[in-house]
Design an enzyme around this catalytic site. Structure first.
Site, PDB file in Angstrom:
ATOM      1  CG  ASP A 149       9.629   7.492   9.979  1.00 43.65           C
ATOM      2  OD1 ASP A 149       9.211   7.569  11.148  1.00 43.65           O
ATOM      3  OD2 ASP A 149       9.280   8.268   9.082  1.00 43.65           O
ATOM      4  CB  VAL A 150      14.425   3.021   8.338  1.00 38.37           C
ATOM      5  CG1 VAL A 150      15.070   1.654   8.133  1.00 38.37           C
ATOM      6  CG2 VAL A 150      13.776   3.490   7.033  1.00 38.37           C
TER       7      VAL A 150
END
Length: 375
Positions: A174-175
């Protein structure tokens, strides 16, 4: 870094943030830190799912997960399921330069807020969609970090043969995807500023992971060989792993012949650098087991902190395994100011993790804490 209210690099850029959870909110927070005005759209009475993701909670009862990616934003409660809510959302978009969402592919289209519709109305708009598996054949698949770590190959190379597949200890996909979203948005804004033309930006978790796995994905693409989990070892470098000292493991990254020579001298075994089994990196990889045994025999004479100080002073990249508290303390000791408190009237200060980019003229700022749930 500074907390002074100075115009940021993205001052004047307005963002409609329809993101939830992590990838899109992380991207929009980074934009906000750099001066963009970000309006976060949340479900009435409920808000972003991460508002309920705990423990842990702050002293004020707020989810630390939500707090981690939502500073410097204004929040609005908008019911996108109602005609009035969609009209309000469209009015918000009309005042913005950038729109970001990470709904499942096709959701914004069904709401009448899809990229084609928005760009037809506002040709200079940058519309960024964050999905799990793209807008084509994978559009129906929900994108969750754990699942993408599994199907995207990351878990297969994380852990050891004994532990089996292991997820990374944070939602790293996600990051990374959020970072890719920021890159795409900034590039599209640059193009818009030059030509007046907006465009659609798409990023997805699976493609972001395959790109971020760099040498591992490249090794497969070039040779057809499937990499395997190697614990803390590196498939192409030795020693580049954890080595045991008298009290705890030490991470050692002697990534070239010069560094290996310094390491060998530092541990009192200079002859290792001249041993034909260890003369070149490829030799060290081939004879990794023997090399590790030789190095650990020397390293077990002293604790990890001793070797960290000695070897770092010689220029050998190494360090003990820190917990997160020790990691933050190290960053603070190095003058990196890892945590800032953000306050506003009538609310307790909220500790927030520093923006990672330093800029000499337009630094990131910490103007407002993550917004409370709008009423």
């Amino acid at each position: 870094m500074t907390d002074e209210l100075v115009p940021g690099a993205l001052a004047g850029v307005r963002v409609a943030d329809f993101g939830r959870v992590l990838a899109a909110p992380y991207a929009t927070m980074l934009l906000a830190d750099l001066g963009a005005e970000v309006v976060k759209v949340e479900r009435p009475g409920v808000g972003d799912e991460t508002r309920s993701w705990g423990p842990p909670w702050s002293d004020e009862g707020e989810s630390t997960y939500f707090l981690s990616v939502n500073r410097n934003k204004e929040s609005r409660a908008v019911d996108l399921g109602s005609p009035e809510g969609r009209e309000e959302a469209m009015a918000l978009v009309a005042s913005c330069d950038v729109v970001v969402d990470n709904f499942r592919a096709g959701t914004m289209d069904r709401l009448g807020l899809g990229p084609d519709e928005l760009l037809a109305r506002h040709p200079g708009l940058v519309v960024c969609s964050v999905t799990g598996f793209g807008s084509g054949e994978g559009a129906h698949l929900p994108g969750y970090d754990l699942v993408v770590q599994a199907v995207g190959g990351l878990m297969s190379v994380t852990g050891s043969p004994e532990s089996g597949p292991t997820k990374v200890g944070v939602a790293l996909v996600d990051v990374i995807t959020g970072l890719h979203a920021v890159t795409g948005i900034l590039a599209a804004l640059r193009h818009r500023d030059r030509t007046g033309e907006g465009q659609r930006v798409e990023v997805n978790l699976l493609s972001s992971l395959l790109s971020a796995m760099t040498n591992q994905t490249s090794a497969y693409a070039v040779t057809g060989q499937v990499p395997r989990a190697m614990g803390n070892e590196h498939p192409s470098i030795a020693p580049y792993e954890l080595l045991q000292t008298s009290d705890r493991p030490l991470a050692v990254a002697a990534a070239n012949d010069k560094l290996f020579g310094l390491l060998a001298a530092g541990v009192g075994r200079p002859e290792l650098a001249h041993d034909p089994r260890f003369a070149r990196n490829s030799d060290r990889v081939e004879h990794r087991r023997v090399l590790v045994a030789e190095l650990e025999d020397a390293l077990r004479e002293e604790p990890a902190d001793h070797w960290f100080d000695l070897l770092s002073g010689m220029g050998v990249p190494c360090g003990p395994i820190n917990d997160l508290g020790q990691a933050v303390a190290l960053a603070d000791r190095l003058g990196l100011s890892p945590v800032h408190e953000v306050a506003e009237p009538g609310r307790a200060p909220v500790p927030t993790v520093a923006h990672p980019i330093t800029m000499s003229r337009t630094p990131a700022t910490y103007r407002t804490p993550p917004p409370l749930l709008p009423r």
